[in-house]
Write an enzyme that holds these catalytic residues in place. Structure first.
Site, PDB file in Angstrom:
ATOM      1  N   SER A 114       0.875  -1.251  -0.105  1.00  0.00           N
ATOM      2  CA  SER A 114       0.022  -0.064  -0.095  1.00  0.00           C
ATOM      3  C   SER A 114       0.759   1.339  -0.060  1.00  0.00           C
ATOM      4  O   SER A 114       1.480   1.689  -0.997  1.00  0.00           O
ATOM      5  CB  SER A 114      -1.135   0.079   1.149  1.00  0.00           C
ATOM      6  N   HIS A 155      -5.247  -0.378  -4.117  1.00  0.00           N
ATOM      7  CA  HIS A 155      -6.849  -0.403  -3.650  1.00  0.00           C
ATOM      8  C   HIS A 155      -7.550   0.074  -4.843  1.00  0.00           C
ATOM      9  O   HIS A 155      -8.548   0.613  -4.657  1.00  0.00           O
ATOM     10  CB  HIS A 155      -7.169   0.306  -2.472  1.00  0.00           C
TER      11      HIS A 155
END
Length: 203
Positions: A114, A155
């Site tokens: 991430s 994401h």
């Protein structure tokens, strides 16, 4: 969204590094580290730098130590998730970013998750709709490591409530003209190794 495939020569040759940039799923993790080190997880030491996700390394059987305290004892290095701007501020202010950049450019395998993936690109500014830049008021520059020419957008499938599809679409609309953005769904990762650069499954 991008699907698994090869990038052009520019991306493949942008930097002589070995990277695994995860969005959320870590299915590609063990394969990457095993290929990079030639050893199974129980014989590999990974240096944890900062961010969430350290437990997944332990769960996969790796020995995990603090990278900044013992940089010469690690076989690979890991930077986890969190607020991209706060994470980058801490890395740059502590001097760890410079050490990490030196070691990764020298061949140390790097795993990002991430936020840890976003900082591998040339600039973290496009993460400004995913994370709040106000959490790092002292950050003087948004320039990232620049190991790859794209800015990863984790994401990107819009499956997590914190990162809905509308925010991902706005990110590409607002930043896509100034930056090369790379969408990574939560079951994908960007892999950079001796064979080139490509998006791979990471379920």
């Amino acid at each position: 969204m991008l699907t698994a495939g090869w990038f052009g020569a520019e991306a493949c040759n942008f930097a002589p590094v070995r990277l695994l940039l995860l969005s959320l799923g870590d299915g590609a993790l063990v394969r990457f580290v095993t290929a990079a080190t030639g050893r199974p997880p129980r014989e590999v030491t990974i240096g944890h730098v900062i961010g969430a996700g350290r437990e997944l390394l332990v769960d996969r059987g790796f020995r995990v130590i603090d990278f900044a305290a013992s940089p010469d004892e690690v076989d690979a290095v890991y930077v986890g998730g969190g607020n991209t701007f706060a994470l980058w501020h801490e890395l740059t202010e502590s001097g760890t970013a410079a050490l990490l950049d030196e070691r990764v450019r020298a061949g140390l395998p790097y795993i990002g998750l991430s936020a840890g993936s976003v900082i591998a690109g040339p600039d973290i500014e496009p993460a400004g709709l995913l994370d709040d830049p106000a959490d790092a008021p002292g950050l003087s520059s948004t320039a990232g490591f620049g190991w790859i020419p794209q800015v990863p957008v984790p994401h990107a499938g819009g499956m997590l409530p914190a990162y809905p599809s509308a925010v991902i679409e706005r990110t590409f609309t607002e930043f896509g003209r100034r930056f090369r953005l790379l969408a990574l769904d939560d079951d994908q990762a960007l892999l950079v190794d001796d064979h080139g650069t490509r998006v791979v499954p990471s379920v």
